[in-house]
Motif scaffolding. Sequence first.
Motif, PDB file in Angstrom:
ATOM      1  N   ARG A   1      12.874   9.944   5.302  1.00  0.00           N
ATOM      2  CA  ARG A   1      12.743   9.138   6.356  1.00  0.00           C
ATOM      3  C   ARG A   1      13.327  10.172   7.672  1.00  0.00           C
ATOM      4  O   ARG A   1      12.924   9.822   8.734  1.00  0.00           O
ATOM      5  CB  ARG A   1      13.434   7.864   6.413  1.00  0.00           C
ATOM      6  CG  ARG A   1      12.174   6.934   5.751  1.00  0.00           C
ATOM      7  CD  ARG A   1      12.627   5.663   5.522  1.00  0.00           C
ATOM      8  NE  ARG A   1      13.237   5.259   6.745  1.00  0.00           N
ATOM      9  CZ  ARG A   1      13.730   3.758   6.708  1.00  0.00           C
ATOM     10  NH1 ARG A   1      14.215   3.264   5.668  1.00  0.00           N
ATOM     11  NH2 ARG A   1      14.376   3.526   8.024  1.00  0.00           N
ATOM     12  N   LYS A   2      14.354  10.479   7.389  1.00  0.00           N
ATOM     13  CA  LYS A   2      14.999  11.329   8.421  1.00  0.00           C
ATOM     14  C   LYS A   2      14.275  12.701   8.729  1.00  0.00           C
ATOM     15  O   LYS A   2      14.242  13.478   9.859  1.00  0.00           O
ATOM     16  CB  LYS A   2      16.605  11.589   8.111  1.00  0.00           C
ATOM     17  CG  LYS A   2      17.688  11.587   9.016  1.00  0.00           C
ATOM     18  CD  LYS A   2      19.135  11.323   8.569  1.00  0.00           C
ATOM     19  CE  LYS A   2      19.732  12.215   9.968  1.00  0.00           C
ATOM     20  NZ  LYS A   2      20.356  13.297   9.485  1.00  0.00           N
ATOM     21  N   ALA A   3      13.762  13.375   7.861  1.00  0.00           N
ATOM     22  CA  ALA A   3      13.179  14.867   7.861  1.00  0.00           C
ATOM     23  C   ALA A   3      11.959  14.590   8.704  1.00  0.00           C
ATOM     24  O   ALA A   3      11.633  15.500   9.602  1.00  0.00           O
ATOM     25  CB  ALA A   3      13.045  15.561   6.475  1.00  0.00           C
ATOM     26  N   LEU A   4      11.047  13.770   8.367  1.00  0.00           N
ATOM     27  CA  LEU A   4       9.716  13.660   8.776  1.00  0.00           C
ATOM     28  C   LEU A   4       9.599  13.594  10.159  1.00  0.00           C
ATOM     29  O   LEU A   4       8.549  14.211  10.818  1.00  0.00           O
ATOM     30  CB  LEU A   4       8.775  12.583   8.104  1.00  0.00           C
ATOM     31  CG  LEU A   4       8.548  13.007   6.629  1.00  0.00           C
ATOM     32  CD1 LEU A   4       7.653  11.948   6.109  1.00  0.00           C
ATOM     33  CD2 LEU A   4       7.714  14.145   6.695  1.00  0.00           C
ATOM     34  N   PRO A   5      10.461  12.883  11.012  1.00  0.00           N
ATOM     35  CA  PRO A   5      10.160  12.758  12.491  1.00  0.00           C
ATOM     36  C   PRO A   5      10.499  13.915  13.144  1.00  0.00           C
ATOM     37  O   PRO A   5       9.614  14.519  13.927  1.00  0.00           O
ATOM     38  CB  PRO A   5      11.269  11.670  13.142  1.00  0.00           C
ATOM     39  CG  PRO A   5      11.556  10.908  11.716  1.00  0.00           C
ATOM     40  CD  PRO A   5      11.221  11.974  10.473  1.00  0.00           C
ATOM     41  N   SER A   6      11.689  14.632  12.554  1.00  0.00           N
ATOM     42  CA  SER A   6      11.807  16.306  13.137  1.00  0.00           C
ATOM     43  C   SER A   6      10.572  17.083  12.782  1.00  0.00           C
ATOM     44  O   SER A   6      10.114  17.973  13.893  1.00  0.00           O
ATOM     45  CB  SER A   6      13.115  16.693  12.739  1.00  0.00           C
ATOM     46  OG  SER A   6      14.101  16.129  12.786  1.00  0.00           O
ATOM     47  N   MET A   7      10.127  16.961  11.593  1.00  0.00           N
ATOM     48  CA  MET A   7       8.961  18.023  11.196  1.00  0.00           C
ATOM     49  C   MET A   7       7.661  17.566  11.999  1.00  0.00           C
ATOM     50  O   MET A   7       6.918  18.433  12.574  1.00  0.00           O
ATOM     51  CB  MET A   7       8.729  17.835   9.753  1.00  0.00           C
ATOM     52  CG  MET A   7       9.851  18.445   8.907  1.00  0.00           C
ATOM     53  SD  MET A   7       9.548  18.091   7.132  1.00  0.00           S
ATOM     54  CE  MET A   7       7.818  18.987   6.857  1.00  0.00           C
ATOM     55  N   ALA A   8       7.628  16.480  12.251  1.00  0.00           N
ATOM     56  CA  ALA A   8       6.204  15.970  12.933  1.00  0.00           C
ATOM     57  C   ALA A   8       6.463  16.316  14.550  1.00  0.00           C
ATOM     58  O   ALA A   8       5.578  16.696  15.087  1.00  0.00           O
ATOM     59  CB  ALA A   8       6.036  14.423  12.954  1.00  0.00           C
ATOM     60  N   ALA A   9       7.810  16.107  15.181  1.00  0.00           N
ATOM     61  CA  ALA A   9       7.771  16.346  16.555  1.00  0.00           C
ATOM     62  C   ALA A   9       7.674  17.964  16.611  1.00  0.00           C
ATOM     63  O   ALA A   9       6.782  18.392  17.589  1.00  0.00           O
ATOM     64  CB  ALA A   9       9.056  16.202  16.885  1.00  0.00           C
ATOM     65  N   LEU A  10       7.867  18.883  15.604  1.00  0.00           N
ATOM     66  CA  LEU A  10       7.924  20.357  15.842  1.00  0.00           C
ATOM     67  C   LEU A  10       6.600  20.579  15.700  1.00  0.00           C
ATOM     68  O   LEU A  10       6.028  21.494  16.529  1.00  0.00           O
ATOM     69  CB  LEU A  10       8.885  21.056  14.616  1.00  0.00           C
ATOM     70  CG  LEU A  10      10.289  21.344  15.050  1.00  0.00           C
ATOM     71  CD1 LEU A  10      11.086  21.697  13.721  1.00  0.00           C
ATOM     72  CD2 LEU A  10      10.357  22.446  15.894  1.00  0.00           C
TER      73      LEU A  10
END
Lengths: 350, 428
Positions: free
Chosen positions: A146-155
């Motif tokens: 849940r913490k990783a996906l937002p950063s990955m999506a933003a990138l």
Amino acid sequence: MSDSFKVLYYVNQFFGQIGGEDKAGIPPEFRPGKIGPAMGFEALLKGEGTVVGTIICGDNYFNENKSDVLEIILNMIKEAAPDVFVAGPAFNAGRYGVACSEISKAVAQQLKIPVVTGMYVENPGLDNCKAFAYVVSTSDSAGGMRKALPSMAALASKLAKGIEVRSPEEEGYIARGMRKTLIVEKRGSQRAVEMLLARLKGQPYETEMPMHVFDIVTPAVPIKNLSKATIALCTSGGIVPTGNPDKIQSASAQKWGKYDISNKSALNAPDFYTTHGGYDPIYANEMPDRIAPLDILKEFEQEGYIGKVFDWFYTTTGTGTAVNKSVEFGTQIGAELKAAGVDGVILTST
Amino acid sequence: MKLEIGRIYIKDIQLGKETSVIDGVLTVDKQGLIDNLKEDGRIKDILIDVARPGEKVRIIPVKDVIEPRVKIQGGNNGFPGVTSKQAQCGEGRTHVLYGAAVVTVGDIVGFQEGVVDMWGEGAKWTPFSKTYNLTVDIQVVAGLDPHTHEETVRIAGLRASEFIGLAGENVTPDEVLTFEIGSMFEETTKYPDLPKVIYAEMNITQGLLHDTYIYGVNQSGILPALLHANEEIDNAVISGNCVAACDKITTYQHQNNSVIYDLYAQHGKEINFLGVIMVPEHTTLAGKVRASDYTVKLAKMLGADGVVVSEEGYGNPDSDLLMICKKCERNGIKTVLITDECAGRDGLSQPLSDTAVEAVAVISGGNVSHVVTLLPADKVIGNAAAIAVLSGGWEGSLLEDGSMMCELNAVIGATSEIGFHNVTCRLY
């Protein structure tokens, strides 16, 4: 949704909801739409992008059939033609990490499609791909999804839209090892004095240039019989035929040259000169042999001290040339010399 | 030693029939300057022009930049030991035409000359886009050998700055800066608790276009020399080199060495500034070992607690830099190094050609191979085609529309290793 960008996703058998260790041997398959983490990922794109498909492959299958499976997967990706490719996150899973890493590197390098993945900082796949893909720093287990996906999506969103990616700290990815040149507020001398004051007071400070760790190169085995050996002459001193036919740069070389010297007894002026911008060229231009001593090598050949001087002379400019470029040149030149049966090399620098 | 620098703010340069400063406008007697410089029989022709901040002007190939000044009291005018008789620099009063610079241009002597853009993208990367530049394009007579050619243009630039500087003789400065540091014993008595800091300034001393002179003495033949902090900022040191344009220390940057300024600002507050060790960068290993040993010995003799070490150039001097660092750290002297990086056009390569675990505090002046695209200029002073052979340029650098692609290597002062500019690198 027609103008939204296209994402293609890669997961292993577990995150692809096929099964656990018992299904780790399944070959790659393409499924239209979003599966596993791709669902949460797409939701985070806020309608700006769509996951057009998910590739699922067993971790064991990938690792045991690397070169074949990579080609199959690359073909799947080519066909789907996504704007951005996303793999994982693999957290600290070794085989999954290696799969994400190999695919990410290949997609970025060969297909020139931007790639986002996610790994724990100690994942064995990290070093292979971090220079090519944006690898979001994750926790060591799937609890960090849940913490990783937002950063990955933003990138992924930034990459698809061509928006500049900011620093690793701001975006949450692991530094790619790229030295990015920036203009900052304070001049260098001010920063230096402030850093020294911090050091003298025992306060924290952060170097702007962490020191590199050098590779150790194992020396080649010694030449047993010099009188039978073929010796090649190479230099980073920028000696080229006058006129510099291959336009080798005077600093920060982007290429090397090779020139036939089989009929020459020396590198004489004015047939040769230096294009090197890092030293006083007067004495090199008077007598190019001072930099690359073909004259002496040919004497050795005549005396029978060495077997033969290799017919081609290799040259580039060393000054300001990045070490990565030097490694590339060395590998290329070395391969040619090896293939030609050269036994030894005299390599001169300036 | 006490030095007063009177800054006369220059807001424009005009060419005219006499040399004067009136209300911040520097007028230069163009013909008078040309005649003066042509007294040197090695000079065939001189072209004078002006480039102002914001103008779409490109200057190329630039050899040196010099600040015009005049000595009012103490010492000698000009550059003692070079253009005038030997005298002590660093005392008395000097007037500076602050904001003006002499920029020397002309037939290319070596690959290490550079470009200055006065506007747009290029202006960001060079500190000399912010100065009002009087360009002196020097054409020499035929048949000069390269060393003589280099000396001719070097001296012409210094003399031009001297000629123009005289305009500040009877002008009241807008600002007067006082630089005063007494003997080390006096200062240590005054500030017994402040850490003692020395500045080790490495200078390229490696032959044609790679030499630096202190009072006219070529540093390549001398041991590291200790200077009072006032001497270099009062014309004791000149550049005879270009290294790569991006990280050469121009004469202007010696005259305004930003490390000296920034250490001076802390003197008596946070540190006790001991002075400057001028360190030659030799080509030989023995020379590097000797110069680094000697530098550290001087620092130890003076009881330094900390040192700022600045490099000039890249490649082999990286080893000198790290030798000084290692030896200082092992002797308990804390170091901060200033350097720049050869990280390749993609920025993915290791930054230095040497490494040391002791180098824990390093300032980066940026990547010399960072590629920039400079827009077409309305006017080129010098020769735009020179970029093809300059360090940092390549065949094809100059595009058809007049824009120019090059590495920062070719931009004067871009990656300054005395921290004169605001560029750095971060790990991405």
